[in-house]
Scaffold this motif. Structure first.
Motif, PDB file in Angstrom:
ATOM      1  N   THR A  95       0.849  -1.178   0.000  1.00  0.00           N
ATOM      2  CA  THR A  95       0.000   0.000   0.000  1.00  0.00           C
ATOM      3  C   THR A  95       0.890   1.234   0.000  1.00  0.00           C
ATOM      4  N   ASP A  96       0.357   2.335  -0.529  1.00  0.00           N
ATOM      5  CA  ASP A  96       1.092   3.601  -0.523  1.00  0.00           C
ATOM      6  C   ASP A  96       0.924   4.358   0.786  1.00  0.00           C
ATOM      7  N   GLU A  97       0.073   3.848   1.674  1.00  0.00           N
ATOM      8  CA  GLU A  97      -0.192   4.547   2.936  1.00  0.00           C
ATOM      9  C   GLU A  97       1.056   4.527   3.822  1.00  0.00           C
ATOM     10  N   GLU A  98       1.310   5.649   4.461  1.00  0.00           N
ATOM     11  CA  GLU A  98       2.465   5.762   5.337  1.00  0.00           C
ATOM     12  C   GLU A  98       2.060   5.594   6.796  1.00  0.00           C
ATOM     13  N   THR A  99       2.930   4.946   7.563  1.00  0.00           N
ATOM     14  CA  THR A  99       2.680   4.736   8.986  1.00  0.00           C
ATOM     15  C   THR A  99       2.665   6.073   9.718  1.00  0.00           C
ATOM     16  N   GLY A 100       1.786   6.178  10.719  1.00  0.00           N
ATOM     17  CA  GLY A 100       1.714   7.392  11.521  1.00  0.00           C
ATOM     18  C   GLY A 100       2.013   7.111  12.981  1.00  0.00           C
ATOM     19  N   ARG A 101       1.900   8.147  13.793  1.00  0.00           N
ATOM     20  CA  ARG A 101       2.081   8.025  15.237  1.00  0.00           C
ATOM     21  C   ARG A 101       0.979   8.797  15.933  1.00  0.00           C
ATOM     22  N   ILE A 102       0.646   8.378  17.147  1.00  0.00           N
ATOM     23  CA  ILE A 102      -0.365   9.080  17.921  1.00  0.00           C
ATOM     24  C   ILE A 102      -0.082   8.876  19.406  1.00  0.00           C
ATOM     25  N   THR A 103      -0.281   9.913  20.194  1.00  0.00           N
ATOM     26  CA  THR A 103      -0.109   9.797  21.644  1.00  0.00           C
ATOM     27  C   THR A 103      -1.410   9.308  22.263  1.00  0.00           C
ATOM     28  N   ARG A 104      -1.314   8.829  23.479  1.00  0.00           N
ATOM     29  CA  ARG A 104      -2.514   8.354  24.173  1.00  0.00           C
ATOM     30  C   ARG A 104      -3.514   9.496  24.350  1.00  0.00           C
ATOM     31  N   GLU A 105      -3.022  10.692  24.653  1.00  0.00           N
ATOM     32  CA  GLU A 105      -3.925  11.831  24.840  1.00  0.00           C
ATOM     33  C   GLU A 105      -4.659  12.164  23.542  1.00  0.00           C
ATOM     34  N   ALA A 106      -3.931  12.177  22.440  1.00  0.00           N
ATOM     35  CA  ALA A 106      -4.579  12.453  21.149  1.00  0.00           C
ATOM     36  C   ALA A 106      -5.551  11.349  20.775  1.00  0.00           C
ATOM     37  N   LEU A 107      -5.211  10.120  21.133  1.00  0.00           N
ATOM     38  CA  LEU A 107      -6.095   8.987  20.847  1.00  0.00           C
ATOM     39  C   LEU A 107      -7.415   9.142  21.599  1.00  0.00           C
ATOM     40  N   ILE A 108      -7.334   9.491  22.875  1.00  0.00           N
ATOM     41  CA  ILE A 108      -8.547   9.677  23.677  1.00  0.00           C
ATOM     42  C   ILE A 108      -9.398  10.798  23.093  1.00  0.00           C
ATOM     43  N   GLU A 109      -8.753  11.880  22.701  1.00  0.00           N
ATOM     44  CA  GLU A 109      -9.489  13.002  22.120  1.00  0.00           C
ATOM     45  C   GLU A 109     -10.148  12.604  20.802  1.00  0.00           C
ATOM     46  N   THR A 110      -9.444  11.811  19.991  1.00  0.00           N
ATOM     47  CA  THR A 110      -9.989  11.374  18.702  1.00  0.00           C
ATOM     48  C   THR A 110     -11.252  10.544  18.883  1.00  0.00           C
ATOM     49  N   PHE A 111     -11.316   9.792  19.984  1.00  0.00           N
ATOM     50  CA  PHE A 111     -12.459   8.914  20.213  1.00  0.00           C
ATOM     51  C   PHE A 111     -13.393   9.455  21.294  1.00  0.00           C
ATOM     52  N   GLY A 112     -13.592  10.765  21.290  1.00  0.00           N
ATOM     53  CA  GLY A 112     -14.651  11.349  22.106  1.00  0.00           C
ATOM     54  C   GLY A 112     -14.249  11.865  23.454  1.00  0.00           C
ATOM     55  N   GLY A 113     -12.985  11.747  23.834  1.00  0.00           N
ATOM     56  CA  GLY A 113     -12.530  12.318  25.088  1.00  0.00           C
ATOM     57  C   GLY A 113     -12.652  11.435  26.300  1.00  0.00           C
ATOM     58  N   THR A 114     -13.125  10.200  26.122  1.00  0.00           N
ATOM     59  CA  THR A 114     -13.266   9.276  27.254  1.00  0.00           C
ATOM     60  C   THR A 114     -12.281   8.125  27.080  1.00  0.00           C
ATOM     61  N   ASP A 134      10.163   2.137  24.528  1.00  0.00           N
ATOM     62  CA  ASP A 134      10.869   3.174  25.297  1.00  0.00           C
ATOM     63  C   ASP A 134      10.213   4.546  25.222  1.00  0.00           C
ATOM     64  N   VAL A 135       8.973   4.625  24.678  1.00  0.00           N
ATOM     65  CA  VAL A 135       8.248   5.906  24.653  1.00  0.00           C
ATOM     66  C   VAL A 135       6.851   5.648  25.207  1.00  0.00           C
ATOM     67  N   PRO A 136       6.681   5.681  26.509  1.00  0.00           N
ATOM     68  CA  PRO A 136       5.379   5.393  27.114  1.00  0.00           C
ATOM     69  C   PRO A 136       4.305   6.358  26.607  1.00  0.00           C
ATOM     70  N   GLY A 137       3.122   5.811  26.369  1.00  0.00           N
ATOM     71  CA  GLY A 137       1.995   6.646  25.961  1.00  0.00           C
ATOM     72  C   GLY A 137       2.005   7.064  24.510  1.00  0.00           C
ATOM     73  N   GLU A 138       2.815   6.408  23.682  1.00  0.00           N
ATOM     74  CA  GLU A 138       2.843   6.737  22.256  1.00  0.00           C
ATOM     75  C   GLU A 138       2.734   5.452  21.448  1.00  0.00           C
ATOM     76  N   PHE A 139       2.021   5.545  20.314  1.00  0.00           N
ATOM     77  CA  PHE A 139       1.756   4.361  19.493  1.00  0.00           C
ATOM     78  C   PHE A 139       2.114   4.641  18.041  1.00  0.00           C
ATOM     79  N   LEU A 140       2.632   3.603  17.377  1.00  0.00           N
ATOM     80  CA  LEU A 140       2.700   3.608  15.922  1.00  0.00           C
ATOM     81  C   LEU A 140       1.325   3.238  15.386  1.00  0.00           C
ATOM     82  N   VAL A 141       0.959   3.831  14.261  1.00  0.00           N
ATOM     83  CA  VAL A 141      -0.322   3.526  13.614  1.00  0.00           C
ATOM     84  C   VAL A 141      -0.010   3.002  12.217  1.00  0.00           C
ATOM     85  N   PRO A 142       0.005   1.665  12.020  1.00  0.00           N
ATOM     86  CA  PRO A 142       0.342   1.117  10.703  1.00  0.00           C
ATOM     87  C   PRO A 142      -0.571   1.618   9.590  1.00  0.00           C
ATOM     88  N   SER A 143      -1.865   1.827   9.911  1.00  0.00           N
ATOM     89  CA  SER A 143      -2.809   2.320   8.903  1.00  0.00           C
ATOM     90  C   SER A 143      -3.623   3.465   9.498  1.00  0.00           C
TER      91      SER A 143
END
Length: 337
Positions: A95-114, A134-143
């Motif tokens: 796929t041409d899609e590039e991997t992204g990153r997201i923090t836990r705080e941004a993830l919670i906000e993306t899904f309604g704040g809860t 080694d980076v607590p609270g951060e995730f790779l997003v393959p898609s």
């Protein structure tokens, strides 16, 4: 320039393999035997290079048995360049899609704040999120697209648990489709490369075929998904209208009278409410473009039939009377309705 020499412990350290693994490779014929010097075994750069090749092929999914065949072909004079090029082509991104990153705080906000730890754990299990070492609270997003779809569904009211369950089911079906596509291409395209270690030329040809066929599965799936969604969405809407829209009351039929021809083009027309179920049945029978003509023709036929029934009833003699005989003077049907 003198060649670097290693003891087995040094070789293990530089290659990343364990001493036990190195000895197992020797026993299986994957690694040449070391040179014996007195009571010590001495390894060289060729052994280190071979261990790195084995590790690279294992990472690409090759079994030890297939690696042994490839290495034997290489030792017999056939290069591994083409084979490794084929491996790189198959292992490359589909796929041409590039991997992204997201923090836990941004993830919670993306899904309604809860915060929903169960949902995060399921996303990690499914590989939608990958914790960054080694980076607590951060995730790779393959898609990122897949994560964005989940966020939109959740915003529309779909529970996160239902989204996870849907993804699990979808993966099983899509993996089945991918396997069938691979079976198809293996049987009719790549069978010529099986059963023997491929030469450089064959491997390069196979890699070229992979590049050509790579987008076909995606294109076919996109087209068929669009067709299925169009078909099923129409059916779902029709079924919803059948159950959600109450049948309109049937219009009172006019009193029997002379049959009237269908409206000519340009002639005034009048809208009539019909039950939704009736309209849908007619549409299913004759197609949407023919619904008005069919309904008009059916109504006209009913009017004509009722007119004939009325005329027949008038002409039928009442019990106990004699039907008038037009041939006899004075016997005429009564006038008037």
């Amino acid at each position: 320039m003198p060649q670097t020499e290693y003891r087995i412990e040094d070789l293990a350290h530089h290659s990343g393999a364990t001493v036990r693994t190195i000895r197992a490779y020797q026993d299986r014929g994957l690694l040449p035997r070391p040179e014996r010097r007195g009571r010590a075994n001495v390894y060289g750069e060729a052994h280190l290079a071979r261990l790195r090749q084995i590790a690279g092929l294992l990472d690409r999914g090759y079994t030890l048995a297939s690696i042994k065949e490839l290495l034997e072909a290489w030792d017999a004079g056939r290069g591994l360049g083409g084979v490794l090029g084929l491996v790189a082509e198959v292992d490359g991104p589909w796929t041409d899609e590039e991997t992204g990153r997201i923090t836990r705080e941004a993830l919670i906000e993306t899904f309604g704040g809860t915060a929903d730890e169960t949902a995060v754990e399921e996303a990690v299990e499914l590989g939608v999120l990958v914790p960054v070492p080694d980076v607590p609270g951060e995730f790779l997003v393959p898609s990122p697209q897949e994560l964005a779809v989940a966020a939109e569904l959740h915003a529309a009211g779909v529970p996160l648990s239902a989204i996870s369950g849907h993804l699990r089911e979808l993966r099983v079906q899509v993996e089945h489709i991918a396997a069938r596509f691979l079976d198809l291409t293996s049987e009719h395209v790549f069978h010529q490369f099986f059963g023997h270690p491929p030469s450089d030329e064959e491997a390069l040809e196979a890699a070229s075929l992979v590049r050509r066929l790579r987008p076909l599965a995606q294109q076919t799936l996109d087209a068929e998904l669009a067709r299925a969604m169009r078909l099923l969405a129409t059916r779902h809407l029709r079924d919803y209208l059948h159950t959600a829209v109450p049948d309109a009351p049937e219009a009172a039929l006019p009193a029997p009278g002379p049959a009237k021809p269908l409206p000519a083009p340009g002639e005034a027309r009048e809208a009539v409410l019909l039950p939704a179920r009736t309209v849908a049945a007619v549409r299913e029978l004759v197609g949407a473009e023919h619904v008005p003509a069919f309904v008009a023709a059916a109504a006209e036929r009913e009017v004509q039939a009722r007119t004939m029934d009325r005329l027949t009833t008038r002409a039928r003699p009442t019990p106990g009377t004699t039907a008038p005989d037009p041939s006899r003077p004075g016997d005429h049907p009564p006038a008037g309705p």
